[in-house]
Design an enzyme around this catalytic site. Structure first.
Site, mmCIF file in Angstrom:
data_model
loop_
_atom_site.group_PDB
_atom_site.id
_atom_site.type_symbol
_atom_site.label_atom_id
_atom_site.label_comp_id
_atom_site.label_asym_id
_atom_site.label_seq_id
_atom_site.Cartn_x
_atom_site.Cartn_y
_atom_site.Cartn_z
ATOM 1 N N HIS A 126 46.196 37.693 36.558
ATOM 2 C CA HIS A 126 44.558 37.448 37.416
ATOM 3 C C HIS A 126 44.456 36.176 36.997
ATOM 4 O O HIS A 126 43.975 35.750 37.821
ATOM 5 C CB HIS A 126 44.050 38.360 37.589
ATOM 6 N N ASP A 151 39.304 29.318 37.061
ATOM 7 C CA ASP A 151 39.561 30.259 37.997
ATOM 8 C C ASP A 151 41.419 31.283 37.851
ATOM 9 O O ASP A 151 41.942 30.045 38.803
ATOM 10 C CB ASP A 151 38.971 30.242 39.574
#
Ligand code: GDG
Length: 491
Positions: A171, A383
């Site tokens: 992720h 991110d």
């Protein structure tokens, strides 16, 4: 890969999507928030799925089992706990995962503490998880492991002689070689990843970084193929590496934003702020999210354009995260100091520029904020994806909002054509982007938001799961039987 007749999807992650808490002398269970849960809950529901992970508590195993069984009934899929000790959580979770992998993979290697004790604990806990996975699953299941805490699952399953079809999804970003090579256990870690049948990344850049690191650390690895999924051959075996940008349940967010009460609450927020422009930031309070830099960009905005005083509000929602860790406590203090300074410098009677909320909001309230905001200011330093950017688009049902997005968020790869991309370290650049977004022609703004919504709608969470399962086991989500079918067959 060939179809092996698999029938059950098993998700494995560090935390279960429900946490146990001891409140007023009693154990209770509460559903968790966060990217992974938001993404996977709708996918397992009513498909006979199983989720394996830590329940967030120490001891209380009997209570845990009972409460998780109860929770399973409501959630529509089974939850099974892996018990962890305080020492394991300290070293494997807070230590290896969050003091080494998290900062390193977000390009912030100066924050890493390469303690060998953390590595040993990480291996022990991964072994413990793999033992549980072996016991709780069968060879017909597809085991889908999530995230950086559990990168050794396939390696340990194989070393125990347990045959499972396995996929792994990261992720967070995968760093380029000059950063990854700083990891003292780089070779063992990357080779462990090659033991999965499918390794998935958020962006093509992350996948390239992985391939480049692998080629440096295992020069005999051969990558072939083109497109979103490639094959890698290494020491007599082959696995797939793919790009699968994680997504959201578009219809759920769009529907919530159209709900009368949510729309009314959005209107109330706008009225309370006297219909000034609303700039919104929503993040877990984490140093990767660039919250201090964002507040400084607001200061820069007011210094560059003093006539904007009284004409907008910046609302920052910061969700408490890893509150026991000193670094996160320090970050909270830093943010609160900055908010105070900026408000102290620019407030005028009846107006303060920054509204800061340090708490988690109920889903409908968060949706109201998304729906009320004229501009979403999403500027992480790095991110993996950033689901908030996609949720904002899905909730912008009147299609008039603008998205200012960090070029270092995975979401930028999909939304770059229509969002304002910024470098979060460039305070003046961010300030100028906000100024432009505030004065952006309505037709162009609508056109961009419409395109972003189309992108988020078509590449939604179900598309994401389907793409991963197709690559992993040549199956669609619909190929997994519903709970009713499983029960019938078991009778
Ligand atoms: C990791 C990666 C990747 C936030 N505030 C509230 C609230 N949230 C929800 C949002 C969103 C989720 O939390 C945050 O997701 P992000 O993607 O922004 O970030 P991470 O938690 O860091 O997640 C990230 C993600 O995994 C998935 O792969 O995108 O890059 O770091 O869904 O809505 N939810 C509620 N109240 C809040 O106040 N209810």
């Amino acid at each position: 890969m060939t179809d092996t007749g698999m029938r059950r999807l098993v998700v494995v992650s560090n935390r279960l999507p429900a946490a146990l808490k001891f409140v007023d002398g009693e154990w209770t269970v509460k559903g968790g928030a966060g990217g992974l849960v938001t993404a996977l809950a709708p996918v397992l529901k009513n498909r006979g799925g199983l989720w394996i992970g830590w329940n967030g508590a120490f001891g209380a195993e009997e209570e845990s089992k009972r409460l998780l069984d109860e929770f399973s009934g409501e959630a529509g899929y089974e939850l099974k706990g892996v018990p962890l000790t305080e020492d394991e959580v300290k070293k494997y979770y807070f230590g290896f995962s969050n003091e080494i992998i998290w900062p390193l993979f977000h390009d912030l290697q100066t924050r890493c503490r390469f303690d060998p004790e953390y590595w040993r604990s990480y291996l022990e806990v991964n072994f413990k998880f793999a033992e549980n996975v072996a016991r709780m699953t069968s060879s017909e299941d597809f085991i889908w492991v999530h995230d950086y805490h559990l990168m050794h699952q396939a390696f340990f399953l194989k070393s125990m002689g347990v045959k499972r079809s396995t996929g792994f999804f990261l992720h967070i970003p995968f760093p380029p070689p000059d950063i990854f090579l700083k990891l003292p256990w780089r070779q063992k870690l990357i080779l462990a990843l090659t033991e999965f049948d499918l390794v998935g990344f958020q962006t093509t850049q992350d996948r390239y970084n992985f391939e480049r690191c692998l080629e440096m650390l295992a020069p005999d690895a051969k990558v072939s193929g083109e497109g979103a999924v490639v094959s890698v051959e290494l020491r007599g075996r082959e696995f797939q590496a793919g790009t699968f940008p994680i997504a959201i349940d578009f219809n759920q967010f769009d529907g919530m934003a159209r709900d009368r009460e949510v729309a009314h609450e959005a209107f109330r927020i706008r009225e309370a702020l006297k219909h000034r422009k609303i700039i919104l930031g929503v993040d877990r309070l984490d140093y990767t999210k660039g919250i201090p830099e964002r507040i400084l960009a607001i200061r820069e905005l007011l210094r560059l354009y003093p006539d904007l005083k009284g004409k907008f509000n910046f609302i920052q929602i910061a969700v408490p995260s890893r509150e026991d860790v000193d670094e996160y406590k320090d970050l909270r203090d830093e943010i609160e100091l900055l908010v105070g300074r900026v408000n102290g410098e620019f407030s005028i009677p009846g107006w303060v520029p920054v509204h800061y909320h340090y708490r988690s909001l109920p889903q409908n309230e968060l949706t109201s904020y998304y729906a009320a905001a004229d501009i979403a200011l999403i500027t992480p330093l790095r991110d993996g994806m950033n689901l908030v950017a996609k949720e904002y688009c899905a909730c912008n049902v009147n299609e008039s909002g603008a998205l200012i997005l960090s070029e270092f968020a995975g979401a930028a790869a999909q939304l770059q054509e229509w969002a304002y991309l910024v470098n979060p370290y460039d305070l003046e650049g961010v300030a100028k982007a906000i100024h432009r977004a505030m004065h952006w022609d309505i037709e162009e703004r609508r056109d961009s938001m419409k395109n972003m919504r189309d992108q988020v709608r078509s590449h939604n969470i179900f598309w994401w799961v389907d793409s991963f399962l197709q690559a992993g086991i040549s199956k669609n989500l619909d190929d997994f039987p519903s709970v009713e079918t499983v029960r019938f067959e078991n009778n």
